[in-house]
Write a protein that holds these residues in place. Structure first.
Motif, PDB file in Angstrom:
ATOM      1  N   LEU A  47      -7.900  43.346 -31.650  1.00 17.47           N
ATOM      2  CA  LEU A  47      -9.078  43.760 -30.880  1.00 17.47           C
ATOM      3  C   LEU A  47      -8.747  43.900 -29.395  1.00 17.47           C
ATOM      4  O   LEU A  47      -9.251  44.802 -28.724  1.00 17.47           O
ATOM      5  N   ALA A  48      -7.896  43.024 -28.888  1.00 22.61           N
ATOM      6  CA  ALA A  48      -7.522  43.074 -27.468  1.00 22.61           C
ATOM      7  C   ALA A  48      -6.651  44.300 -27.157  1.00 22.61           C
ATOM      8  O   ALA A  48      -6.749  44.875 -26.066  1.00 22.61           O
ATOM      9  N   ALA A  49      -5.819  44.707 -28.105  1.00 25.20           N
ATOM     10  CA  ALA A  49      -4.909  45.834 -27.889  1.00 25.20           C
ATOM     11  C   ALA A  49      -5.642  47.136 -27.602  1.00 25.20           C
ATOM     12  O   ALA A  49      -5.095  48.015 -26.928  1.00 25.20           O
ATOM     13  N   VAL A  50      -6.871  47.252 -28.081  1.00 19.37           N
ATOM     14  CA  VAL A  50      -7.645  48.477 -27.848  1.00 19.37           C
ATOM     15  C   VAL A  50      -8.808  48.235 -26.883  1.00 19.37           C
ATOM     16  O   VAL A  50      -9.740  49.025 -26.822  1.00 19.37           O
ATOM     17  N   ASN A  51      -8.750  47.114 -26.157  1.00 15.52           N
ATOM     18  CA  ASN A  51      -9.713  46.797 -25.104  1.00 15.52           C
ATOM     19  C   ASN A  51     -11.143  46.611 -25.623  1.00 15.52           C
ATOM     20  O   ASN A  51     -12.101  46.929 -24.936  1.00 15.52           O
ATOM     21  N   VAL A  52     -11.270  46.091 -26.841  1.00 23.22           N
ATOM     22  CA  VAL A  52     -12.588  45.741 -27.366  1.00 23.22           C
ATOM     23  C   VAL A  52     -12.955  44.329 -26.906  1.00 23.22           C
ATOM     24  O   VAL A  52     -14.112  44.035 -26.646  1.00 23.22           O
ATOM     25  N   ILE A  53     -11.937  43.469 -26.800  1.00 22.36           N
ATOM     26  CA  ILE A  53     -12.112  42.126 -26.245  1.00 22.36           C
ATOM     27  C   ILE A  53     -11.010  41.862 -25.236  1.00 22.36           C
ATOM     28  O   ILE A  53     -10.003  42.582 -25.199  1.00 22.36           O
ATOM     29  N   GLU A  54     -11.210  40.848 -24.436  1.00 24.25           N
ATOM     30  CA  GLU A  54     -10.147  40.291 -23.607  1.00 24.25           C
ATOM     31  C   GLU A  54      -9.866  38.912 -24.174  1.00 24.25           C
ATOM     32  O   GLU A  54     -10.794  38.140 -24.440  1.00 24.25           O
ATOM     33  N   TYR A  55      -8.583  38.616 -24.378  1.00 24.09           N
ATOM     34  CA  TYR A  55      -8.181  37.378 -25.027  1.00 24.09           C
ATOM     35  C   TYR A  55      -7.145  36.668 -24.172  1.00 24.09           C
ATOM     36  O   TYR A  55      -6.063  37.187 -23.944  1.00 24.09           O
ATOM     37  N   ASP A  56      -7.499  35.492 -23.699  1.00 28.24           N
ATOM     38  CA  ASP A  56      -6.587  34.658 -22.915  1.00 28.24           C
ATOM     39  C   ASP A  56      -5.879  33.716 -23.884  1.00 28.24           C
ATOM     40  O   ASP A  56      -6.440  32.704 -24.316  1.00 28.24           O
ATOM     41  N   LYS A  57      -4.651  34.054 -24.246  1.00 28.81           N
ATOM     42  CA  LYS A  57      -3.910  33.269 -25.233  1.00 28.81           C
ATOM     43  C   LYS A  57      -3.671  31.833 -24.773  1.00 28.81           C
ATOM     44  O   LYS A  57      -3.680  30.915 -25.583  1.00 28.81           O
ATOM     45  N   ARG A  58      -3.468  31.659 -23.502  1.00 26.65           N
ATOM     46  CA  ARG A  58      -3.163  30.322 -22.982  1.00 26.65           C
ATOM     47  C   ARG A  58      -4.336  29.356 -23.163  1.00 26.65           C
ATOM     48  O   ARG A  58      -4.182  28.228 -23.589  1.00 26.65           O
ATOM     49  N   HIS A  59      -5.540  29.812 -22.832  1.00 30.49           N
ATOM     50  CA  HIS A  59      -6.718  28.942 -22.905  1.00 30.49           C
ATOM     51  C   HIS A  59      -7.572  29.190 -24.151  1.00 30.49           C
ATOM     52  O   HIS A  59      -8.480  28.417 -24.435  1.00 30.49           O
ATOM     53  N   GLY A  60      -7.303  30.292 -24.852  1.00 31.52           N
ATOM     54  CA  GLY A  60      -8.060  30.600 -26.059  1.00 31.52           C
ATOM     55  C   GLY A  60      -9.414  31.224 -25.802  1.00 31.52           C
ATOM     56  O   GLY A  60     -10.233  31.333 -26.711  1.00 31.52           O
ATOM     57  N   ASP A  61      -9.668  31.658 -24.573  1.00 36.01           N
ATOM     58  CA  ASP A  61     -10.959  32.262 -24.238  1.00 36.01           C
ATOM     59  C   ASP A  61     -11.007  33.718 -24.694  1.00 36.01           C
ATOM     60  O   ASP A  61     -10.037  34.465 -24.550  1.00 36.01           O
ATOM     61  N   VAL A  62     -12.165  34.103 -25.220  1.00 33.66           N
ATOM     62  CA  VAL A  62     -12.371  35.458 -25.732  1.00 33.66           C
ATOM     63  C   VAL A  62     -13.677  35.978 -25.158  1.00 33.66           C
ATOM     64  O   VAL A  62     -14.700  35.289 -25.170  1.00 33.66           O
ATOM     65  N   VAL A  63     -13.649  37.208 -24.644  1.00 31.67           N
ATOM     66  CA  VAL A  63     -14.841  37.828 -24.081  1.00 31.67           C
ATOM     67  C   VAL A  63     -14.835  39.306 -24.447  1.00 31.67           C
ATOM     68  O   VAL A  63     -13.772  39.902 -24.659  1.00 31.67           O
ATOM     69  N   LEU A  64     -16.008  39.894 -24.554  1.00 27.61           N
ATOM     70  CA  LEU A  64     -16.112  41.325 -24.842  1.00 27.61           C
ATOM     71  C   LEU A  64     -15.546  42.148 -23.700  1.00 27.61           C
ATOM     72  O   LEU A  64     -15.650  41.768 -22.534  1.00 27.61           O
ATOM     73  N   ALA A  65     -14.972  43.291 -24.033  1.00 29.25           N
ATOM     74  CA  ALA A  65     -14.436  44.212 -23.035  1.00 29.25           C
ATOM     75  C   ALA A  65     -15.138  45.566 -23.170  1.00 29.25           C
ATOM     76  O   ALA A  65     -16.035  45.748 -24.001  1.00 29.25           O
ATOM     77  N   ASP A  66     -14.706  46.514 -22.363  1.00 31.19           N
ATOM     78  CA  ASP A  66     -15.390  47.803 -22.236  1.00 31.19           C
ATOM     79  C   ASP A  66     -15.551  48.585 -23.539  1.00 31.19           C
ATOM     80  O   ASP A  66     -16.608  49.149 -23.798  1.00 31.19           O
ATOM     81  N   LYS A  67     -14.532  48.630 -24.352  1.00 35.72           N
ATOM     82  CA  LYS A  67     -14.576  49.510 -25.518  1.00 35.72           C
ATOM     83  C   LYS A  67     -15.434  48.983 -26.658  1.00 35.72           C
ATOM     84  O   LYS A  67     -15.583  49.664 -27.672  1.00 35.72           O
TER      85      LYS A  67
END
Length: 123
Positions: free
Chosen positions: A76-96
């Protein structure tokens, strides 16, 4: 739907939504309207999967976390649907995610993942 002008082609959009974990991730993030941790998302998915058994075991939870971190969140992050912080595990919606919203709106009413699952500890 005439105003919908996605930057993602239909085949890629359907591929992204083909796995129930990815749909559940998006449902929870949309419902929460804020960032969630990978751990909270795994707990929601595990509760949904194991609801008949009284909730997910620690082993099931860990398996879901591994699948999310190695497959579903990066996809999902590869196509900018989400932003994923691997270090902290945080996930948030992105533009796409906007490109997928009309499809999610059609799928969610008949999907197995109940919307009310996103109102639990996900918040």
């Amino acid at each position: 739907m005439s105003d919908w002008n996605p930057t993602m082609d239909l085949e890629n959009a359907l591929n992204l939504l083909s796995h129930p974990y990815r749909r559940a991730i998006l449902y929870c993030l949309i419902e929460a309207d804020e960032s969630l941790t990978q751990d909270k998302l795994a707990a929601q998915i595990g509760t949904w999967q194991e609801s008949a058994a009284g909730g997910p075991s620690e082993e099931v939870h860990q398996q879901i976390c591994i699948q999310l971190s190695h497959c579903h969140l990066p996809k999902l992050a590869a196509v900018n649907v989400i932003e994923y912080d691997k270090r902290h595990g945080d996930v948030v919606l992105a533009d796409k995610v906007d490109d997928l919203q009309p499809l999610l709106d059609l799928i969610q009413p008949v999907d197995d993942f109940p919307k009310e699952m996103c109102d639990c500890p996900c918040q």
